[in-house]
Design a protein around this motif. Structure first.
Motif, short mmCIF file in Angstrom:
data_model
loop_
_atom_site.label_atom_id
_atom_site.label_comp_id
_atom_site.label_asym_id
_atom_site.label_seq_id
_atom_site.Cartn_x
_atom_site.Cartn_y
_atom_site.Cartn_z
N GLN A 1 2.76 6.14 -6.69
CA GLN A 1 1.47 7.47 -7.63
C GLN A 1 1.99 9.08 -7.62
O GLN A 1 1.75 9.77 -8.58
N PHE A 2 1.96 9.36 -6.07
CA PHE A 2 2.03 10.22 -5.82
C PHE A 2 3.68 11.14 -6.14
O PHE A 2 4.13 12.51 -6.84
N GLY A 3 4.39 9.76 -6.02
CA GLY A 3 5.76 10.80 -6.22
C GLY A 3 5.68 10.90 -8.10
O GLY A 3 6.56 11.61 -8.77
N LEU A 4 5.48 9.57 -9.23
CA LEU A 4 4.91 10.41 -10.45
C LEU A 4 4.02 11.34 -10.54
O LEU A 4 4.78 12.65 -11.23
N ALA B 1 1.29 -0.93 0.00
CA ALA B 1 0.04 0.07 -0.53
C ALA B 1 1.07 1.32 -0.62
O ALA B 1 0.54 2.55 -0.45
N LEU B 2 1.48 1.17 0.87
CA LEU B 2 2.55 2.14 0.73
C LEU B 2 3.51 2.81 -0.36
O LEU B 2 3.30 3.72 -0.75
N VAL B 3 4.26 1.55 -0.80
CA VAL B 3 4.53 1.46 -2.02
C VAL B 3 4.00 2.19 -3.47
O VAL B 3 4.41 3.32 -3.81
N GLY C 1 11.55 7.11 -18.35
CA GLY C 1 11.52 8.12 -18.52
C GLY C 1 9.84 8.87 -17.98
O GLY C 1 9.93 10.05 -18.00
N ALA C 2 9.70 8.34 -17.13
CA ALA C 2 8.27 8.91 -16.12
C ALA C 2 9.32 8.96 -14.48
O ALA C 2 9.60 8.33 -13.94
N LEU C 3 9.42 10.55 -13.96
CA LEU C 3 10.53 10.55 -12.99
C LEU C 3 9.21 10.34 -11.29
O LEU C 3 8.24 10.51 -11.59
N ILE C 4 10.26 9.55 -10.82
CA ILE C 4 9.27 9.60 -9.43
C ILE C 4 10.07 10.62 -8.20
O ILE C 4 11.52 10.07 -8.08
N LEU C 5 9.09 11.62 -7.83
CA LEU C 5 10.20 11.82 -6.72
C LEU C 5 9.38 11.61 -5.53
O LEU C 5 8.85 11.27 -5.42
#
Lengths: 376, 262
Positions: free
Chosen positions: A33-36, A26-28, A333-337
């Motif tokens: 999702q929010f990182g993306l 759940a946390l990951v 290509g997709a940054l997770i912050l």
């Protein structure tokens, strides 16, 4: 009490592994999702945020960073003459075709800036020299797009809009929020690549550095009073407007945000189900505790302690996994912050989710009929 | 002893206890007008067929179920009208429970199970460990203190449960078929332990049972049928001798440990 809480968690290792797996998943999911979402949001305003400009001047009505509407270079000189302006530079962004060495075509976004000015330059240069874009065919691209653009090293030659171009530098981590990579070059070159018919006295943005000690807001007022038909924004204003446009007006960001919210909901549901199931496994024991004279407060403390242990351990594992995902995303290509505030926020979210889920179980436990312990 | 009582003192007095589940066409009368007095220093057996109301009565006496009507006094205190949140205190201070299925916490050792009951009473740390050890010695489990329930026999589990029930030094022990899941040797050990707690420590022990082997141990036998207390017996001496559990090594251990008791 503390002992019971811990032992109930750790005694059945398979059960505990299932619980932790649920929480970590759940946390990951939420972090990704929010990182993306954060990554996408940040990417939309990257060029503004790294511009080192205090103010951005655009043609009136252009409220975000995109293909700016052209206006006369005369405005540039009016800006330079405005009180409080220490320095100003022309800046342009426009789409063009990139012809790869193997003949394939890609759509790109050409960014034109004044090399050496410190305003609007590419950042994180890992190879080459930004001043080389002063050369007639010099361009800088990000190493993320080497394959897409068909280049691999400094000196590789391509064509942009039927003009020759040569790679003089590579940056790291400058993503485009569209499918078209950014290509940085001098303002002069950019006009050749994108608007060969245009005269040099046309520009899309003016970047302003204000005099030290003078508030950008004050200079903004001066510019609005002096220069007609333009809008003036502070860097933060323009950044926020751009983010808002790309995230919410285009619908692209809305999809990412919706996915992030879905991740949050699914995450909460998974944690709730996991903690609830773990509590229900011990329901008879809680009934026994009640029969033995445990108050509801005592049961609350046991369950909450279990929830906090689950949350903290799940969080720690999730952070390790998220760290690797974030690192991996830097090359994709997709940054997770995952900024520090988000990492800290996730700990609170994890604890809150687990305690909330435990509260549902607590409700069940405190309503337990202690007489259940007498029933086979 | 926090709640010291003398021998033959009335510790439980119930008058007109009734319990009705449901209402209207689904109404079920589990208990009807039960009057009884339980005295300290006695082992009282509650007997009756399934559905006769034994467990309901035990639950009401243990303050974990409220009667629909009637009065209940524990050590002279009328508990009938006490608010719900006052009942846990009564259960901690006055009552120890022994369950048919032991109801031990599988994640805790024998000593920790007992210490948990002490924790409920605010006794923690070394004091709890010491007291838990004493109680386990008292029930003959000196060598099994650190064993988990899964590693204990049925009889040993029930003795841990009894030690746990004694944690608050309660004047009342309520046991729900404590020998039902045990073999004869373990059953004998457990019933003799309960008898000793009644006779030597002036506790009122009330035990629901179907087990004919324990009849002879009871000081009183109360028979319930259809929710009513229908008769009371005092076991005859010859019954006591003929129906008891066969002798066993454990029984011998207790006879030697507490000479003159059995």
């Amino acid at each position: 009490m503390a002992l019971l809480a811990r032992r109930n968690l750790f005694h059945d290792r398979i059960r505990f592994a299932v619980t932790l797996t649920g929480i970590v998943f759940a946390l990951v999911l939420i972090i990704v999702q929010f990182g993306l979402f954060l990554g996408f949001t940040t990417t939309t305003s990257n060029n503004i945020d790294h511009s080192h400009a205090d103010l951005w001047i655009v043609f009136h009505g252009v409220g975000y960073f995109d293909t700016g509407r052209m206006f006369s270079e005369r405005k540039f000189y009016e800006v330079l003459a405005t009180p409080g302006v220490q320095h100003a530079e022309k800046y342009i962004q426009n789409f063009a075709n990139w012809k790869k060495p193997d003949g394939g075509m890609e759509n790109i976004q050409v960014i034109g800036f004044h090399p050496g000015s410190g305003l609007g330059e590419p950042w994180n240069l890992v190879q080459g020299d930004v001043m080389d874009v002063k050369q007639e065919d010099g361009v800088v691209v990000d190493e993320l797009y080497k394959e897409k653009l068909g280049v691999s090293k400094l000196g590789d030659r391509v064509e942009i809009g039927d003009h020759r171009a040569r790679i003089v530098g590579f940056t790291r981590g400058i993503r485009s929020f569209t499918t078209s990579p950014f290509v940085y070059t001098s303002f002069k070159n950019s006009l050749d690549y994108t608007r060969p018919e245009a005269r040099e006295d046309q520009l899309a943005y003016i970047l302003v550095k204000t005099e030290p000690g003078v508030s950008p807001e004050k200079v903004k007022s001066n510019l609005i009073a002096r220069v007609a038909d333009v809008d003036v924004y502070t860097r933060d204003e323009f950044s926020r407007r751009t983010q808002f446009y790309w995230m919410f007006t285009t619908g692209a960001g809305l999809a990412v945000l919706t996915a992030a919210l879905m991740g949050l909901i699914v995450g909460i549901a998974v944690v709730a189900q996991t903690i609830y199931a773990a509590t229900m496994d011990h329901i008879r024991e809680y009934g026994t505790l009640k029969a033995m004279g445990a108050t509801n407060g005592y049961l609350y403390r046991v369950l909450i302690e279990q929830a906090v242990w689950s949350a903290v351990l799940g969080y720690a594992l999730a952070m390790v996994i998220a760290h690797f995902l974030v690192q991996a995303s830097e090359k994709g290509g997709a940054l997770i912050l995952m900024p520090a505030s988000m990492a800290v926020g996730m700990l609170f979210l994890a604890v809150a989710m687990c305690i909330t889920a435990a509260m549902v179980s607590i409700n069940k436990v405190t309503r337990l009929d202690p007489a259940m312990v007498f029933r086979g | 002893m926090a709640n010291a009582v003398s021998f033959a003192q009335t510790v439980i007095r119930a008058q007109g206890l009734s319990k009705v589940y449901g209402a209207g066409t689904t109404e079920l009368r589990a208990l009807s007008d039960v009057d009884l007095e339980i005295r300290s220093g006695q082992l009282t057996l509650l007997m009756g067929p399934s559905g006769s109301g034994k467990t309901t009565l035990l639950s009401i006496l243990g303050c974990i179920l409220r009667a629909s009507s009637g009065n209940l006094e524990l050590l002279g205190e009328d508990v009938t009208a006490l608010p719900e949140n006052a009942l846990p205190r009564l259960r901690r201070e006055l009552i120890g429970f022994v369950f048919q299925g032991f109801n031990l916490f599988p994640a805790l050792t024998a000593a920790e199970n007992v210490a948990l009951a002490l924790d409920l009473r605010g006794i923690r740390g070394k004091d709890a460990s010491r007291r838990a050890g004493e109680l386990l010695v008292e029930v003959g489990l000196k060598d099994r203190m650190h064993a988990f329930p899964a590693d204990l026999s049925g009889g040993q589990k029930q003795r841990v449960a009894i030690a746990r029930a004694l944690a608050g030094d309660p004047p009342i022990l309520l046991a729900d078929e404590p020998t039902a899941a045990l073999d004869s040797t373990s059953g004998r050990t457990v019933i003799e332990l309960l008898l000793r707690l009644a006779h030597q420590h002036a506790r009122a022990v009330v035990m629901v049972t179907h087990d004919p082997r324990v009849l002879s141990y009871g000081d009183r036998i109360l028979h319930l049928e259809d929710g009513r207390l229908v008769r009371e017996e005092l076991p005859r001496k010859e019954l006591r001798l003929s129906t008891r559990f066969p002798e066993s090594a454990v029984a011998t251990h207790f006879s030697e440990t507490f000479p003159g008791e059995f």
